[in-house]
Design a protein around this motif. Sequence first.
Motif, PDB file in Angstrom:
ATOM      1  N   ARG A   1       0.839  -1.214   0.000  1.00 23.96           N
ATOM      2  CA  ARG A   1       0.000   0.000   0.000  1.00 23.96           C
ATOM      3  C   ARG A   1       0.866   1.253   0.000  1.00 23.96           C
ATOM      4  N   SER A   2       1.915   1.240   0.791  1.00 25.46           N
ATOM      5  CA  SER A   2       2.801   2.406   0.856  1.00 25.46           C
ATOM      6  C   SER A   2       3.488   2.659  -0.478  1.00 25.46           C
ATOM      7  N   LEU A   3       3.898   1.598  -1.136  1.00 19.02           N
ATOM      8  CA  LEU A   3       4.525   1.755  -2.452  1.00 19.02           C
ATOM      9  C   LEU A   3       3.526   2.302  -3.467  1.00 19.02           C
ATOM     10  N   VAL A   4       2.316   1.781  -3.464  1.00 17.59           N
ATOM     11  CA  VAL A   4       1.298   2.274  -4.394  1.00 17.59           C
ATOM     12  C   VAL A   4       1.035   3.755  -4.130  1.00 17.59           C
ATOM     13  N   GLU A   5       0.884   4.137  -2.872  1.00 15.86           N
ATOM     14  CA  GLU A   5       0.659   5.546  -2.544  1.00 15.86           C
ATOM     15  C   GLU A   5       1.813   6.410  -3.032  1.00 15.86           C
TER      16      GLU A   5
ATOM     17  N   PHE B   1      10.349  -4.893  -1.464  1.00 17.12           N
ATOM     18  CA  PHE B   1      10.892  -4.573  -0.145  1.00 17.12           C
ATOM     19  C   PHE B   1      12.155  -3.726  -0.258  1.00 17.12           C
ATOM     20  N   ASP B   2      12.928  -3.931  -1.300  1.00 11.22           N
ATOM     21  CA  ASP B   2      14.100  -3.088  -1.547  1.00 11.22           C
ATOM     22  C   ASP B   2      13.660  -1.652  -1.842  1.00 11.22           C
TER      23      ASP B   2
ATOM     24  N   LEU C   1      13.261   3.900  -1.105  1.00 12.89           N
ATOM     25  CA  LEU C   1      12.428   5.054  -1.449  1.00 12.89           C
ATOM     26  C   LEU C   1      11.704   5.645  -0.244  1.00 12.89           C
ATOM     27  N   LEU C   2      11.217   4.769   0.618  1.00 17.79           N
ATOM     28  CA  LEU C   2      10.346   5.209   1.702  1.00 17.79           C
ATOM     29  C   LEU C   2      11.028   5.208   3.065  1.00 17.79           C
ATOM     30  N   GLY C   3      12.265   4.700   3.118  1.00 14.86           N
ATOM     31  CA  GLY C   3      12.956   4.601   4.399  1.00 14.86           C
ATOM     32  C   GLY C   3      12.307   3.593   5.330  1.00 14.86           C
ATOM     33  N   TRP C   4      11.717   2.581   4.744  1.00 11.18           N
ATOM     34  CA  TRP C   4      11.001   1.566   5.532  1.00 11.18           C
ATOM     35  C   TRP C   4      11.977   0.869   6.469  1.00 11.18           C
ATOM     36  N   PRO C   5      11.665   0.783   7.762  1.00 12.07           N
ATOM     37  CA  PRO C   5      12.567   0.114   8.710  1.00 12.07           C
ATOM     38  C   PRO C   5      12.675  -1.390   8.411  1.00 12.07           C
TER      39      PRO C   5
END
Length: 114
Positions: A56-60, A95-96, A101-105
């Motif tokens: 969802r975060s990637l799509v947004e 996940f990469d 891109l999003l700084g995902w932990p």
Amino acid sequence: SRLIGAVVRCIAERGVVGMDPVHAGALAALRRFNYERIYMRPESLAQGEAVIKVLRSLVEHYATHPDALAGQPRSDDPLRDAVTYVAGMTDRYAFDRATHLLGWPHDQLPKGID
């Protein structure tokens, strides 16, 4: 192979797709086991939720930054384009991208993909 053989025999003998009661019972038991011990266990459900959050975060991100889709086919709908792009990603690539891109932990990424 026994379950497939049971289906093939049923088709050959009766002309319908199915299987005898013994093999059908074994398949039902296998399905119950998989749902109880694999698909519906709390760890599996948590893993699924983690995947959904990342996607969802990637799509947004891509829907609000359509310029990041340079070189990708485009429509008049940035959300559709973002969904189409993310849907084509492998797990590892998604996940990469979330990490870079999003700084995902890393500790919030689904486990076992690396």
